[in-house]
Design an enzyme around this catalytic site. Structure first.
Site, PDB file in Angstrom:
ATOM      1  N   CYS A  25     -88.326  45.427  55.946  1.00 50.05           N
ATOM      2  CA  CYS A  25     -88.051  44.033  55.602  1.00 50.05           C
ATOM      3  C   CYS A  25     -88.224  43.902  54.097  1.00 50.05           C
ATOM      4  O   CYS A  25     -88.054  44.863  53.352  1.00 50.05           O
ATOM      5  CB  CYS A  25     -88.966  43.094  56.376  1.00 50.05           C
ATOM      6  N   HIS A 562     -90.094  34.274  49.891  1.00 44.36           N
ATOM      7  CA  HIS A 562     -89.882  34.760  51.260  1.00 44.36           C
ATOM      8  C   HIS A 562     -89.701  33.549  52.170  1.00 44.36           C
ATOM      9  O   HIS A 562     -90.596  32.723  52.300  1.00 44.36           O
ATOM     10  CB  HIS A 562     -91.081  35.600  51.714  1.00 44.36           C
TER      11      HIS A 562
END
Length: 651
Positions: A25, A562
């Site tokens: 990720c 994020h």
């Protein structure tokens, strides 16, 4: 960072042939490991380029950082010959590799049902505890507080009414939550809960005495005498009724179509479930529930302090297995019938176990010379003392073994002491050093003394043993080879990338971000779908999933934005982006959008994290004291170190 070398070190620690699948990720390698016992955890812990590791949901995750993790991943794929997969793919691989356990599935169902209603039960329980403080005699003086200050009588009565509500109307709360978990309409579940506690029925707490006195009222239904009995304070009958209701509702949805479905399905489901509730399901499960409650109370009374000691000794081990997830259901039943049971013996024991684990973890903090270990044990130990034991148990005590053993022994001794003085809780609350607020008022001194015993008996032997065995365990960290790049950062104010409610990173429900492993910054619970640049700079990192951005500001800050937790699994669904790597942006420029409502509907947390990933280059990174913030408003202040130290620093 030499990405090839990092990949080599990771593979040496894990085993080249020990990886089943690999993805990444924005910050972490996500691996499915064939045999975790073969991992050289110490090598990864000592690696300066590895910021941390943890295991969750069958995935072994290695924290590398934005801008580097993708390059390390590419090198790892080349070296292993593994197929590139997405985080969503690896989630499926991990799930397929986990053996299904019917017991754990059952525990998960119970947990899913009770966790949403725990806040209501805790609120009612703490109010009940406050009422006990106001009305108990011989707590502060011979008379109760209300007797000494009659003006408080009305307040005490009001508090008692509010405290009783969650337990009296427990079937409504449980009906809603359980029916939702079983796949039915939760509002129909709440309706069945209301039916079960109708005021016209004989109160559930009085059913036994009313029947014994021969005064029960009955309906005559097709010749059947059906008792008009309520279900106040009941748990098991409501769970059974909710399951039947949800099953019937799904059956009728399948077989009744169109407008008839909307009109008749709820009615048929309620009528049939209601009939079964009062004729068969309710009476049978009430009998079973009463037998279980009486059995637990009888077990407690018959085993006394020995039983409590054994329970305390084993409690933390029970937590490891996950069996403790059944306890909220049991405690709810005990507390809902406190007049008969006297309260719950589970909560006091849980408090002793948590205090013992916290004390053992803090003993390691004082004994170790490792700064890495000190950072972990300080936060984990305090969290355990406040009732959150997972970081202490899984992060420290189980790995070292002896702290866990000493904590369990301390919990057993302290719990035996609880049993000697018949200490029971009369409310739900935090099983911790402040757990006394949930204890019956006459037993608070005994509870506090037991807490001291648990802390001392766990702390002292753990500290002594650690000092003898750990020795000089200072961190032996291999520093990465320096380059000629001079760090040049300046004071800077970073703006909010989204509109919403600002909060500390430590409140984020993710162990990497909340521990500030990637760096300091701020979190925002978003209320707007637009994401803007928090400062002037260059886009350094983008992802195909569009869930994160990396920005190098003109003043030298390296920022990670994020969007949401685990949203990389969505593979870009619900996200759009307006920028790509290398683009120059100005503060306020639109970076992209994300659909908050869609994320919530898909059970993803939409919290936005703004991380200063080169936090170590600053003298101070501080979240400004704001609550609600608009995109573009000041959020994080960065203070550069003295000019002389900056010029001399290399990476």
């Amino acid at each position: 960072m030499n990405h090839q070398e990092v990949a080599d070190r990771v593979l040496n620690a894990i085993g080249k042939n020990n990886i089943q699948a690999a993805a990444h990720c924005a910050t972490r390698l996500r691996l499915v490991i064939k045999d975790e016992s073969k991992i050289d955890q110490q090598a990864l812990d000592d690696d300066a380029d590895v910021k941390g590791t943890f295991e969750t949901n069958g995935q072994y995750q290695i924290i590398i950082g934005p801008g580097d993790v993708d390059k390390v991943y590419d090198a790892l794929i080349v070296k292993t010959g593994l197929k590139e997969v997405t985080p969503d793919d690896i989630k499926a691989v991990a799930a397929a590799g986990q053996n299904k356990n019917p017991l754990m599935d059952f525990l998960k169902v119970l947990s899913d049902i009770f966790i949403p209603i725990v806040p209501a039960l805790v609120a009612g329980g703490l109010l009940m505890a406050l009422n006990n403080v106001l009305t108990a005699e011989h707590l502060f003086m011979a008379k109760s507080v209300v007797e000494v200050y009659p003006g408080l009588k009305g307040i005490a009565e009001m508090i008692n009414a509010m405290a009783s509500a969650p337990f009296t109307f427990l079937p409504i709360l449980l009906g809603f939550s359980a029916t939702k978990r079983f796949g039915g309409n939760p509002y129909l579940g709440a309706t069945m809960g209301m039916i079960m506690v109708l005021p016209s029925l004989v109160n559930g707490y009085s059913v036994a005495t009313t029947m014994a006195a021969g005064k029960m009222v009955y309906w005559n239904v097709f010749g059947l005498h059906v008792a008009q009995a309520g279900y106040q304070g009941q748990v098991l009958p409501v769970l059974g009724v909710a399951f039947i209701l949800a099953t019937l509702e799904k059956f009728f949805h399948k077989h009744i179509k169109g407008a008839f479905d909307f009109t008749f399905t709820p009615m048929f489901a309620i009528v049939i479930t209601g009939f079964l509730t009062f004729t068969i399901v309710g009476p049978v499960l009430r009998t079973v529930s009463d037998a279980l409650t009486n059995g637990l109370v009888g077990l407690y009374n018959s085993t006394g302090w020995i039983g409590m000691g054994i329970f305390g000794l084993l409690y933390s081990a029970i937590v490891i297995t996950g069996l403790h997830q059944t306890f909220p259901a049991i405690e709810t039943q005990l507390l809902a019938n406190v007049a008969k049971t006297g309260g719950s013996f589970i909560f006091p024991v849980a408090s002793m176990a948590n205090i013992g684990q916290g004390a053992a973890t803090l003993a390691i903090f004082f004994a170790t010379k490792s700064q890495k270990q000190k950072a972990l044990t300080s936060s984990a130990g305090v969290s355990a003392l406040l009732g959150i034991t997972e970081p202490a148990i899984f992060g420290v005590n189980l790995k070292m073994k002896f702290p866990f053993v000493f904590a369990a022994i301390a919990s057993g001794i302290a719990s035996a002491f609880l049993g000697l003085f018949h200490v029971l809780s009369v409310a739900m609350g935090p099983a911790s050093v402040i757990g006394f607020i949930s204890i019956a008022s006459k037993s608070i001194p005994a509870f506090m003394l037991s807490a001291v015993i648990s802390f001392v008996v766990a702390f002292i032997p753990t500290f002594i043993y650690a000092k003898r065995t750990l020795g000089d365990d200072r961190d032996q960290v291999k520093s990465p080879a320096p380059t000629s790049t001079v760090i040049n950062v300046n004071d800077e104010i970073i703006s909010a990338p989204v509109t919403g409610a600002s909060e500390s990173l430590k409140q984020v429900n993710d162990q990497v971000f909340s521990a500030e492993i990637m760096g300091k910054g701020a979190a925002i619970v978003p209320s707007s779908d637009q994401v803007v640049a928090p400062a002037d700079g260059v886009i350094t990192v983008t992802y195909d999933s569009h869930h994160a951005y990396g920005i190098k500001t003109t003043a030298g800050a390296e920022i990670l934005i994020h969007l949401g937790l685990d949203t990389v699994n969505l593979n870009g669904e619900h996200f759009t982006t307006n920028v790509q790597k290398g683009d120059t942006v100005h503060q306020g420029d639109l970076l992209g959008t994300f659909d908050i409502a869609a994320l919530k509907a898909a059970n993803y947390d939409p919290t936005v994290m703004l991380i200063v990933t080169n936090t170590a280059n600053y003298a101070n990174v501080e979240r400004l004291k704001v609550t609600n913030v608009q995109a573009g408003e000041q959020l994080v202040a960065l203070t550069a170190p003295a000019a002389s130290s900056v010029a001399a620093t290399t990476v």
